[in-house]
Structures are given as structure tokens and as C-alpha cells.
Design an enzyme around this catalytic site. Structure first.
Site, PDB file in Angstrom:
ATOM      1  N   HIS A 201       0.718  -1.091  -0.021  1.00 27.55           N
ATOM      2  CA  HIS A 201      -0.049  -0.058   0.015  1.00 27.55           C
ATOM      3  C   HIS A 201       0.867   1.334   0.062  1.00 27.55           C
ATOM      4  O   HIS A 201       1.481   1.521   1.053  1.00 27.55           O
ATOM      5  CB  HIS A 201      -0.920  -0.048   1.144  1.00 27.55           C
ATOM      6  CG  HIS A 201      -2.064   0.722   1.009  1.00 27.55           C
ATOM      7  ND1 HIS A 201      -2.288   1.876   0.261  1.00 27.55           N
ATOM      8  CD2 HIS A 201      -3.421   0.647   1.851  1.00 27.55           C
ATOM      9  CE1 HIS A 201      -3.460   2.311   0.263  1.00 27.55           C
ATOM     10  NE2 HIS A 201      -4.209   1.594   1.240  1.00 27.55           N
ATOM     11  N   TYR A 206      -1.246   6.913   3.374  1.00 32.74           N
ATOM     12  CA  TYR A 206      -0.601   6.459   4.468  1.00 32.74           C
ATOM     13  C   TYR A 206       0.784   6.561   4.459  1.00 32.74           C
ATOM     14  O   TYR A 206       1.352   7.433   3.697  1.00 32.74           O
ATOM     15  CB  TYR A 206      -1.006   4.866   4.355  1.00 32.74           C
ATOM     16  CG  TYR A 206      -2.386   4.597   4.653  1.00 32.74           C
ATOM     17  CD1 TYR A 206      -3.280   4.995   5.953  1.00 32.74           C
ATOM     18  CD2 TYR A 206      -3.281   4.118   3.818  1.00 32.74           C
ATOM     19  CE1 TYR A 206      -4.498   5.020   6.222  1.00 32.74           C
ATOM     20  CE2 TYR A 206      -4.571   4.036   3.992  1.00 32.74           C
ATOM     21  CZ  TYR A 206      -5.176   4.239   4.999  1.00 32.74           C
ATOM     22  OH  TYR A 206      -6.599   4.417   5.109  1.00 32.74           O
ATOM     23  N   ARG A 356     -16.719  -2.194  -3.122  1.00 31.35           N
ATOM     24  CA  ARG A 356     -18.033  -2.031  -2.581  1.00 31.35           C
ATOM     25  C   ARG A 356     -18.876  -2.875  -3.329  1.00 31.35           C
ATOM     26  O   ARG A 356     -19.942  -3.263  -2.581  1.00 31.35           O
ATOM     27  CB  ARG A 356     -18.336  -0.505  -2.523  1.00 31.35           C
ATOM     28  CG  ARG A 356     -17.676   0.055  -1.610  1.00 31.35           C
ATOM     29  CD  ARG A 356     -17.781   1.636  -1.569  1.00 31.35           C
ATOM     30  NE  ARG A 356     -17.451   2.139  -2.923  1.00 31.35           N
ATOM     31  CZ  ARG A 356     -17.507   3.361  -3.487  1.00 31.35           C
ATOM     32  NH1 ARG A 356     -18.207   4.160  -2.986  1.00 31.35           N
ATOM     33  NH2 ARG A 356     -17.068   3.635  -4.658  1.00 31.35           N
TER      34      ARG A 356
HETATM   35  C1  LIG Z   1     -14.943  -0.437   3.374  1.00 31.43           C
HETATM   36  C2  LIG Z   1     -13.762  -0.261   2.702  1.00 31.43           C
HETATM   37  C3  LIG Z   1     -12.476  -0.452   3.164  1.00 31.43           C
HETATM   38  C4  LIG Z   1     -11.498  -0.241   2.340  1.00 31.43           C
HETATM   39  N1  LIG Z   1     -10.184  -0.589   2.847  1.00 31.43           N
HETATM   40  C5  LIG Z   1      -9.095  -0.343   1.821  1.00 31.43           C
HETATM   41  C6  LIG Z   1      -7.922  -1.128   2.155  1.00 31.43           C
HETATM   42  O1  LIG Z   1      -7.717  -1.877   3.436  1.00 31.43           O
HETATM   43  N2  LIG Z   1      -6.895  -0.688   1.494  1.00 31.43           N
HETATM   44  C7  LIG Z   1      -6.949  -0.011   0.298  1.00 31.43           C
HETATM   45  O2  LIG Z   1      -5.912   0.269  -0.487  1.00 31.43           O
HETATM   46  N3  LIG Z   1      -8.213   0.530  -0.127  1.00 31.43           N
HETATM   47  C8  LIG Z   1      -9.139   0.323   0.851  1.00 31.43           C
HETATM   48  N4  LIG Z   1     -10.661   0.658   0.380  1.00 31.43           N
HETATM   49  C9  LIG Z   1     -10.677   1.266  -0.960  1.00 31.43           C
HETATM   50  C10 LIG Z   1     -11.095   0.344  -2.133  1.00 31.43           C
HETATM   51  O3  LIG Z   1     -10.045  -0.846  -2.372  1.00 31.43           O
HETATM   52  C11 LIG Z   1     -11.352   0.657  -3.410  1.00 31.43           C
HETATM   53  O4  LIG Z   1     -10.132   1.467  -4.026  1.00 31.43           O
HETATM   54  C12 LIG Z   1     -12.588   1.541  -3.531  1.00 31.43           C
HETATM   55  O5  LIG Z   1     -13.650   1.691  -2.561  1.00 31.43           O
HETATM   56  C13 LIG Z   1     -12.792   2.144  -4.655  1.00 31.43           C
HETATM   57  O6  LIG Z   1     -13.388   0.811  -5.339  1.00 31.43           O
HETATM   58  P1  LIG Z   1     -15.036   0.640  -5.295  1.00 31.43           P
HETATM   59  O7  LIG Z   1     -15.785   1.719  -6.004  1.00 31.43           O
HETATM   60  O8  LIG Z   1     -14.914  -0.650  -6.077  1.00 31.43           O
HETATM   61  O9  LIG Z   1     -15.530   0.343  -4.075  1.00 31.43           O
HETATM   62  C14 LIG Z   1     -11.682   0.488   1.301  1.00 31.43           C
HETATM   63  C15 LIG Z   1     -12.876   0.675   0.767  1.00 31.43           C
HETATM   64  C16 LIG Z   1     -13.858   0.470   1.513  1.00 31.43           C
HETATM   65  C17 LIG Z   1     -15.249   0.880   0.943  1.00 31.43           C
END
Ligand SMILES: Cc1cc2nc3c(=O)[nH]c(=O)nc-3n(C[C@H](O)[C@H](O)[C@H](O)COP(=O)(O)O)c2cc1C
Length: 387
Positions: A201, A206, A356
Site C-alpha cells: 500500500h 498512508y 464495494r
Molecule cells: C469498507 C472499505 C474499506 C477499504 N479498505 C481499503 C484497504 O484496506 N486498502 C485499500 O487500499 N483500499 C481500501 N479501500 C478502497 C477500495 O479498495 C477501493 O479502492 C475503493 O472502494 C474504490 O473501489 P469501489 O468503487 O469498487 O468501492 C476500502 C474501501 C471500502 C469501501
């Protein structure tokens, strides 16, 4: 007691076209990186669940990620996993900072593998965004008496994220060496747990991103200032991890392609962080043996209005792929099979990463296949619901 044999699931996993000769979908075709083959190109992006105790995964993670593995997704990334306790976003993050945590990860990894999905894991150090509460317990600084570590927050520099976050201490060069070793040790633990793809990451504000971005990094030593200096620490860390991670296993890096300081995805932010600097970073990552760049964005500046909409970050993936000649993952509001398929058909990414939509529909891979008219295998146990 053995309740069922997973062998059949693994050899012909759910999400595999029933008749490969009739399949012209790229999304539902296999992809091989180094020695690892995923049976389709759908990836569960890492998602923090804020449900671990002292960094230990538990039955929640097995049930949550296990359900996704059952339902045909190619690869699954375990959420941001802390390389040291103070590198957790929240007190309930998953961790791999001690050997005792390996077994809990291994249990989840083995279940994912037994279903024929590829288990990945994202390693993280939260830097100045650490010691926060989960979104569902109120996203606020967690103090020492509440189980936080708000007095021990580290970053590239002393600039806090905003008034709701802790005031960080800038890491000294000696501290940075110690933290680098934590990353390497955690990667070795992930390998022992059977993880097949490691993701680093370096996005979302971060620790590593706080070095890359001049919007945060105000160091005056060899790790701050010019782009070359700002890249230095993340590249040193990633080189050390890549060298320790088995050569036959794939290695991904997640980047924030732009900080969105100025309006527009492709606007310049020379002294901060933008897509042009991301291209240079990705070129260096490629030289280190990084296989895939996962192209996210933002997360480092407070109060940014992101131009969110379907497929909004795909142009970053397309640009990095074309400019650098490296495989990419596209992520961000991909919610349909047809969207994933067109991203691949238009050569804008190699992997389609979805977050999501998997929380809304754990069977998203099966849903996407149905939408695309690809007849895929369902898990044996659920076969009677396929038609
Ligand atoms: C509940 C939740 C937790 C997330 N935790 C992380 C994570 O641990 N590491 C990370 O790089 N991104 C994290 N993200 C970002 C997602 O990996 C992703 O990049 C972002 O939600 C956009 O994609 P989506 O539109 O398909 O949700 C998180 C997103 C959500 C909704």
C-alpha cells in the site's frame, strides 16, 4: 471432521466458463502472473473491516472473504494488514507484525485457495492516519486510554492530516531503517501464511504516500524535496520487500495516481503528487520487479472533492499501462460485468478490481458472468440455483 472435499472446487472453480471454447470474454479468461494463475480477472480490492483483535484475523474474516471465494472471484486481497502495531489505521486492523498472527491469516488463505481463488494480501503502514476509530464507531482519533497510540504517530514529516488526526513525528533515518525491516518481516510472514500475491500500500495518504507526495513531505534531507528524493524511501522499502518475497510469486503496488490538489485528474502538481510523477514512480517500480500497479488515487489531502462516478479512475490505469508498459489494475466504481469487460477489451487494464460492489453482492463475479452471457461454473453446493 472433514465436512466436504474442496478438491473439486479447486480444480474447476466457480467463475470458470463451462465451455471455454465458446467463451470470448476477457473478464472470464485466466491470467497468469509469474507462477500464479487466476481463473478470471476479477479481483476483490482490499477492504478494511475493522474487525480484528490485536491484529488477529478471526471467524468474521473467514466468513466474509470465504463467501467471496466460494462465488467465483479470481483473486482476493485481504485488507490493509499492518506491518507494525502503530501502523494500524484503527485498533481493529489486521496485522502481521508478530509470528502468532500467521496462523489466523493462513486459515483464511487456505479456505480461499481451496475454492480455487488466488489469495492476496495488502501490507500497510498507516503513518499519520493511524490510531483512528472505524467509520462505524465514529471516525475520530483514538486516545491511549481508549486503546489507541495517538502519542506515537509517525510520518515523513510533522504535518498532521487535519485537526481530527494526531500530530505525527517525522521518522529519523534510523527509524526508517527499522520500519523498512518491519515491512520485510511482515512480508515473510505473509509468505509463510501461504499468501500468493503481495500488495504494498503506497496510496491513500498512508506512510509511503506521505514520502512520495510533496503535499506532505517537507523533509530537507535526501528523502525530501526533489521527486528523486521523495521516491527514495518507498523505493528502498519496496526493493527490500520484493527481494525477500519469493521470485515466483506476484507482487503488486497500490498507488494514489494523483493527490487531486488541483482540479482535474491530469492537472499538474509538480511539487505535490500527480499522474506525471506516478508514471515516473511506476517506471522505477517496474525496474524493481513489481508486476502490477493498482491505480487508485487521493486520500492524502483533507477536503478534496473527488470527481467520483462510474469508472472514474480508469484513465489512471490506462495511462500508467501505456506510458510504463506494466500490467495494471483498474479500480473505482466498477459495478457491472460489461464495464469490467470493456476496460479489458479497450486495453485499459489487466485486472478489474472491485470493492464495494462485493459488499452489496458477494456473488458479483457470478452476476457479472450472467450479465455478459458467459455460462460459468457455480460452486458445487449452490449448483441447483444456477439456472
Ligand atoms: C469498507 C472499505 C474499506 C477499504 N479498505 C481499503 C484497504 O484496506 N486498502 C485499500 O487500499 N483500499 C481500501 N479501500 C478502497 C477500495 O479498495 C477501493 O479502492 C475503493 O472502494 C474504490 O473501489 P469501489 O468503487 O469498487 O468501492 C476500502 C474501501 C471500502 C469501501
Amino acid at each position: 471432521m472433514v465436512l466436504f472435499s474442496a478438491a473439486e472446487n479447486k480444480s474447476f472453480p466457480a467463475g470458470t466458463p463451462l465451455d471455454a471454447s465458446k467463451n470470448d470474454s476477457l473478464l472470464f479468461s485466466p491470467i497468469t502472473t509469474r507462477s500464479v494463475t487466476a481463473h478470471n480477472k476479477i479481483v476483490v480490492a482490499p477492504m478494511c473491516m475493522y474487525s480484528a483483535e490485536n491484529g488477529y484475523m478471526n471467524d468474521f474474516h473467514l466468513a466474509h472473504l470465504g463467501a467471496l471465494a466460494l462465488k467465483g472471484v479470481g483473486s482476493i486481497f485481504i485488507e490493509a494488514t499492518a506491518v507494525e502495531a502503530r501502523g494500524r489505521v484503527s485498533p481493529h486492523d489486521v496485522g502481521l507484525w508478530e509470528d502468532g498472527q500467521i496462523a489466523a491469516v493462513k486459515k483464511v488463505v487456505e479456505f480461499i485457495k481451496a475454492q480455487g481463488s488466488v489469495p492476496g494480501l495488502q501490507l500497510n503502514h498507516a503513518g499519520r492516519k493511524a490510531s483512528m476509530g472505524s467509520p462505524f464507531s465514529g471516525y475520530r482519533l483514538i486516545l491511549e486510554h481508549e486503546g489507541g497510540w495517538s502519542q506515537d504517530i509517525v510520518s515523513s514529516s510533522e504535518l498532521p492530516m487535519n485537526e481530527r488526526h494526531a500530530n505525527p513525528r517525522a521518522l529519523t533515518v534510523d527509524d526508517m531503517l527499522l520500519v523498512k525491516q518491519k515491512w520485510v518481516d511482515a512480508a515473510l510472514r505473509a509468505d509463510k501464511a501461504g499468501v500468493e500475491i503481495l500488495q504494498i500500500h503506497s496510496a491513500h495518504g498512508y506512510l509511503l504516500h506521505s514520502f512520495l507526495s510533496g503535499n506532505v513531505n517537507n523533509r530537507t534531507d535526501q528523502y525530501g524535496g526533489s521527486l528523486e528524493n521523495r521516491l527514495r524511501y518507498p523505493l528502498e522499502v519496496i526493493k527490500a520487500i520484493r527481494d525477500a518475497w519469493p521470485a515466483e510469486k506476484p507482487f503488486w503496488v497500490r498507488i494514489s495516481s494523483s493527490d487531486f490538489k488541483n482540479d482535474g485528474a491530469f492537472s499538474k502538481d509538480d511539487h505535490g503528487w500527480d499522474i506525471y510523477q506516478s508514471i515516473e514512480y511506476a517506471k522505477e517500480l517496474k525496474k524493481l520487479g513489481v508486476d502490477v500497479i493498482d491505480c487508485s488515487s487521493g486520500g492524502i489531502l483533507p477536503d478534496v472533492k473527488y470527481p467520483v462516478g462510474p469508472l472514474w479512475q480508469v484513465p489512471f490505469s490506462e495511462t500508467i499501462k501505456k506510458e510504463v508498459g506494466i500490467a495494471t489494475g483498474a479500480v473505482g466504481m466498477i459495478t457491472k460485468g460489461s464495464e469490467g469487460e470493456s476496460i479489458l477489451q479497450e486495453n485499459k487494464a489487466d485486472f478489474v478490481c472491485v470493492a464495494r460492489q462485493f459488499l452489496r453482492d458477494s456473488g458479483f463475479a457470478l452476476t457479472a458472468a450472467r450479465e455478459l452471457g458467459v455460462s460459468v461454473k457455480w460452486p458445487n453446493q449452490f449448483e441447483r440455483a444456477r439456472q
